[in-house]
Design a protein around this motif. Sequence first.
Motif, PDB file in Angstrom:
ATOM      1  N   GLU A 116       1.224  -1.603   0.084  1.00  0.00           N
ATOM      2  CA  GLU A 116       0.180  -0.256   0.193  1.00  0.00           C
ATOM      3  C   GLU A 116       1.006   1.406   0.563  1.00  0.00           C
ATOM      4  OE1 GLU A 116      -2.820  -0.503   3.394  1.00  0.00           O
ATOM      5  OE2 GLU A 116      -3.713  -2.034   2.458  1.00  0.00           O
ATOM      6  N   VAL A 117       2.282   0.692   0.728  1.00  0.00           N
ATOM      7  CA  VAL A 117       2.687   2.666   0.627  1.00  0.00           C
ATOM      8  C   VAL A 117       3.164   2.597  -0.561  1.00  0.00           C
ATOM      9  CG1 VAL A 117       4.612   3.303   1.772  1.00  0.00           C
ATOM     10  CG2 VAL A 117       3.353   2.111   3.181  1.00  0.00           C
ATOM     11  N   ALA A 118       4.125   1.760  -1.396  1.00  0.00           N
ATOM     12  CA  ALA A 118       4.574   1.756  -2.488  1.00  0.00           C
ATOM     13  C   ALA A 118       3.705   1.527  -3.799  1.00  0.00           C
ATOM     14  CB  ALA A 118       4.677   0.712  -2.984  1.00  0.00           C
ATOM     15  N   ARG A 119       2.168   1.307  -2.830  1.00  0.00           N
ATOM     16  CA  ARG A 119       1.144   2.300  -4.484  1.00  0.00           C
ATOM     17  C   ARG A 119       1.140   3.549  -4.336  1.00  0.00           C
ATOM     18  NH1 ARG A 119      -4.695  -0.892  -3.217  1.00  0.00           N
ATOM     19  NH2 ARG A 119      -4.121   0.435  -1.593  1.00  0.00           N
ATOM     20  N   ARG A 120       1.066   3.957  -3.115  1.00  0.00           N
ATOM     21  CA  ARG A 120       0.561   5.252  -2.519  1.00  0.00           C
ATOM     22  C   ARG A 120       1.697   6.582  -3.271  1.00  0.00           C
ATOM     23  NH1 ARG A 120      -0.801   3.385   2.910  1.00  0.00           N
ATOM     24  NH2 ARG A 120       0.617   4.505   3.976  1.00  0.00           N
ATOM     25  N   ALA A 121       3.341   6.185  -3.324  1.00  0.00           N
ATOM     26  CA  ALA A 121       4.592   6.291  -4.201  1.00  0.00           C
ATOM     27  C   ALA A 121       4.220   6.250  -5.448  1.00  0.00           C
ATOM     28  CB  ALA A 121       5.681   6.332  -3.535  1.00  0.00           C
TER      29      ALA A 121
ATOM     30  N   ARG B 284      12.316   0.783   1.780  1.00  0.00           N
ATOM     31  CA  ARG B 284      12.035   2.547   2.206  1.00  0.00           C
ATOM     32  C   ARG B 284      10.418   2.310   2.787  1.00  0.00           C
ATOM     33  NH1 ARG B 284      12.765   6.609   5.348  1.00  0.00           N
ATOM     34  NH2 ARG B 284      11.438   8.421   4.755  1.00  0.00           N
ATOM     35  N   HIS B 285       9.871   1.559   1.573  1.00  0.00           N
ATOM     36  CA  HIS B 285       9.002   1.076   1.239  1.00  0.00           C
ATOM     37  C   HIS B 285       8.625   0.121   2.793  1.00  0.00           C
ATOM     38  CE1 HIS B 285       8.547   2.254  -2.622  1.00  0.00           C
ATOM     39  NE2 HIS B 285       8.158   2.995  -2.334  1.00  0.00           N
ATOM     40  N   ILE B 286       9.185  -0.696   3.013  1.00  0.00           N
ATOM     41  CA  ILE B 286       8.909  -1.877   4.420  1.00  0.00           C
ATOM     42  C   ILE B 286       9.315  -1.014   6.066  1.00  0.00           C
ATOM     43  CG2 ILE B 286       9.719  -3.952   5.553  1.00  0.00           C
ATOM     44  CD1 ILE B 286      10.710  -4.774   3.465  1.00  0.00           C
ATOM     45  N   LEU B 287       9.620  -0.148   6.578  1.00  0.00           N
ATOM     46  CA  LEU B 287      10.209   0.919   7.158  1.00  0.00           C
ATOM     47  C   LEU B 287       9.291   1.792   7.257  1.00  0.00           C
ATOM     48  CD1 LEU B 287      11.952   1.638   9.536  1.00  0.00           C
ATOM     49  CD2 LEU B 287      12.387   4.230   7.907  1.00  0.00           C
ATOM     50  N   LEU B 288       8.344   2.512   6.609  1.00  0.00           N
ATOM     51  CA  LEU B 288       7.195   3.533   6.500  1.00  0.00           C
ATOM     52  C   LEU B 288       6.396   2.581   7.070  1.00  0.00           C
ATOM     53  CD1 LEU B 288       8.068   5.509   3.738  1.00  0.00           C
ATOM     54  CD2 LEU B 288       8.689   6.126   5.558  1.00  0.00           C
ATOM     55  N   SER B 289       5.357   1.352   6.768  1.00  0.00           N
ATOM     56  CA  SER B 289       5.129   0.313   6.943  1.00  0.00           C
ATOM     57  C   SER B 289       4.783   0.358   8.057  1.00  0.00           C
ATOM     58  CB  SER B 289       5.515  -0.786   5.869  1.00  0.00           C
ATOM     59  OG  SER B 289       6.188  -0.868   6.358  1.00  0.00           O
ATOM     60  N   THR B 290       6.149  -0.472   8.874  1.00  0.00           N
ATOM     61  CA  THR B 290       5.994  -0.745  10.431  1.00  0.00           C
ATOM     62  C   THR B 290       5.384   0.438  10.751  1.00  0.00           C
ATOM     63  OG1 THR B 290       8.216  -0.505  10.172  1.00  0.00           O
ATOM     64  CG2 THR B 290       8.163  -2.707  10.060  1.00  0.00           C
ATOM     65  N   GLN B 291       5.733   1.965  10.355  1.00  0.00           N
ATOM     66  CA  GLN B 291       5.643   2.860  11.784  1.00  0.00           C
ATOM     67  C   GLN B 291       3.561   3.096  11.296  1.00  0.00           C
ATOM     68  OE1 GLN B 291       7.098   4.959  13.354  1.00  0.00           O
ATOM     69  NE2 GLN B 291       8.752   3.869  13.010  1.00  0.00           N
ATOM     70  N   GLU B 292       2.878   2.470  10.353  1.00  0.00           N
ATOM     71  CA  GLU B 292       1.696   2.681  10.454  1.00  0.00           C
ATOM     72  C   GLU B 292       0.290   2.067  10.816  1.00  0.00           C
ATOM     73  OE1 GLU B 292       0.343   2.727   6.418  1.00  0.00           O
ATOM     74  OE2 GLU B 292       1.739   4.370   5.636  1.00  0.00           O
ATOM     75  N   ASP B 293       1.515   1.070  11.163  1.00  0.00           N
ATOM     76  CA  ASP B 293       0.257  -0.410  12.266  1.00  0.00           C
ATOM     77  C   ASP B 293       1.155  -0.045  13.914  1.00  0.00           C
ATOM     78  OD1 ASP B 293       0.672  -3.277  13.618  1.00  0.00           O
ATOM     79  OD2 ASP B 293      -0.811  -3.056  11.556  1.00  0.00           O
ATOM     80  N   ALA B 294       0.421  -0.203  14.441  1.00  0.00           N
ATOM     81  CA  ALA B 294       0.609  -0.270  15.866  1.00  0.00           C
ATOM     82  C   ALA B 294       1.908  -1.113  16.486  1.00  0.00           C
ATOM     83  CB  ALA B 294      -0.473   0.607  16.734  1.00  0.00           C
ATOM     84  N   GLU B 295       0.836  -2.573  15.978  1.00  0.00           N
ATOM     85  CA  GLU B 295       1.772  -3.933  16.637  1.00  0.00           C
ATOM     86  C   GLU B 295       3.334  -3.917  15.910  1.00  0.00           C
ATOM     87  OE1 GLU B 295      -1.394  -6.473  15.641  1.00  0.00           O
ATOM     88  OE2 GLU B 295      -2.889  -5.832  16.674  1.00  0.00           O
ATOM     89  N   LEU B 296       3.085  -3.654  14.590  1.00  0.00           N
ATOM     90  CA  LEU B 296       4.186  -3.608  14.671  1.00  0.00           C
ATOM     91  C   LEU B 296       5.230  -2.478  14.441  1.00  0.00           C
ATOM     92  CD1 LEU B 296       2.989  -4.308  10.121  1.00  0.00           C
ATOM     93  CD2 LEU B 296       4.249  -6.054  12.303  1.00  0.00           C
ATOM     94  N   CYS B 297       4.930  -1.354  14.776  1.00  0.00           N
ATOM     95  CA  CYS B 297       6.078  -0.281  15.623  1.00  0.00           C
ATOM     96  C   CYS B 297       6.160  -1.011  17.010  1.00  0.00           C
ATOM     97  CB  CYS B 297       5.178   0.938  15.796  1.00  0.00           C
ATOM     98  SG  CYS B 297       6.405   1.740  16.148  1.00  0.00           S
ATOM     99  N   LYS B 298       5.676  -1.420  17.940  1.00  0.00           N
ATOM    100  CA  LYS B 298       5.767  -1.857  18.991  1.00  0.00           C
ATOM    101  C   LYS B 298       6.781  -3.274  19.006  1.00  0.00           C
ATOM    102  CE  LYS B 298       3.591  -2.898  23.072  1.00  0.00           C
ATOM    103  NZ  LYS B 298       2.283  -3.472  24.367  1.00  0.00           N
ATOM    104  N   MET B 299       6.488  -4.275  17.622  1.00  0.00           N
ATOM    105  CA  MET B 299       7.093  -5.649  17.819  1.00  0.00           C
ATOM    106  C   MET B 299       8.728  -4.937  17.274  1.00  0.00           C
ATOM    107  SD  MET B 299       6.807  -9.105  15.651  1.00  0.00           S
ATOM    108  CE  MET B 299       6.839  -7.921  14.091  1.00  0.00           C
ATOM    109  N   LEU B 300       8.534  -4.282  16.019  1.00  0.00           N
ATOM    110  CA  LEU B 300       9.946  -3.747  15.508  1.00  0.00           C
ATOM    111  C   LEU B 300      11.092  -1.830  16.163  1.00  0.00           C
ATOM    112  CD1 LEU B 300       8.999  -4.789  12.236  1.00  0.00           C
ATOM    113  CD2 LEU B 300      10.192  -5.846  13.868  1.00  0.00           C
TER     114      LEU B 300
ATOM    115  N   ILE C   7       8.486  -3.097  -4.283  1.00  0.00           N
ATOM    116  CA  ILE C   7       8.727  -2.492  -3.101  1.00  0.00           C
ATOM    117  C   ILE C   7      10.216  -2.528  -2.435  1.00  0.00           C
ATOM    118  CG2 ILE C   7       7.826  -3.566  -0.619  1.00  0.00           C
ATOM    119  CD1 ILE C   7       5.632  -4.640  -1.985  1.00  0.00           C
ATOM    120  N   THR C   8      10.211  -1.287  -2.250  1.00  0.00           N
ATOM    121  CA  THR C   8      11.854  -1.438  -1.373  1.00  0.00           C
ATOM    122  C   THR C   8      12.269  -1.324   0.116  1.00  0.00           C
ATOM    123  OG1 THR C   8      11.807   1.308  -1.722  1.00  0.00           O
ATOM    124  CG2 THR C   8      12.202   0.221  -3.399  1.00  0.00           C
TER     125      THR C   8
END
Length: 251
Positions: A76-81, A89-105, A86-87
Amino acid sequence: KTRVMMSSFNVVKKGVFRRRRRINLDMKCGLIFSALRTRRWLKRDKYAPKISKSSAVYLAAVLEYLSAEMLELSGEVARRAKRKRITPRHILLSTQEDAELCKMLCDKGVIIPTGGVVPNIRPELLPKRRYARTESITGTAALKARPSAAAPSAVSAALQAATSASPVRREPYAPGRLGEIQQRFDHLQGPFAFGSQATEARRVIAALGNDRNACFAELDRRHMLRGDPAFICGPMVFNVKKAFDEVPASP
């Protein structure tokens, strides 16, 4: 003995036999990630004296779910960009949008190579605007400095009209502790406190802030509404919960 040997064959027609297809653990569990390979790696690294089949299936299912979730969010981040690949960079930004992934990583200090950093500029580092674009009485646009105390009233009226017509307007804070929570939330958001999602988060705080559990439940519900105007992203939900923890409760 003949019965045992014949039980492993299927009768196709009279006098013709075909061996049955063997069903292994991967076929039974129905996962994309191989449970047999996961169990072999667990045995090779000797994480425990005994590794059961169910533990390997459970671990493979968890890994498959996490991979699918991260691929979906980063896609979804790559599609918005407007990118087809998928790079990191897109994986890093996607982890910031999800609270559970952000808490885990992110909270555990996980670093994604070549992923960059999270875009966040503190308000103290932003340049201060010394000029404001206003419209004169005749209707022509002009770049004028801020009026002083002895400036004409017409210029002051034009500046006030331009400020009131600005699309970025923040609602007044709620009274009492809820207002302090909203202010703390804006401080944590930094330059991202002017968007529509931040406004929705402040409204939820003002409406349900007295009941902490109900407020968190409403935020989690809106976090699942992707594509909806009432959607609130994961980092904002995390900042609201952090603001509740940092602002002490009223005696």
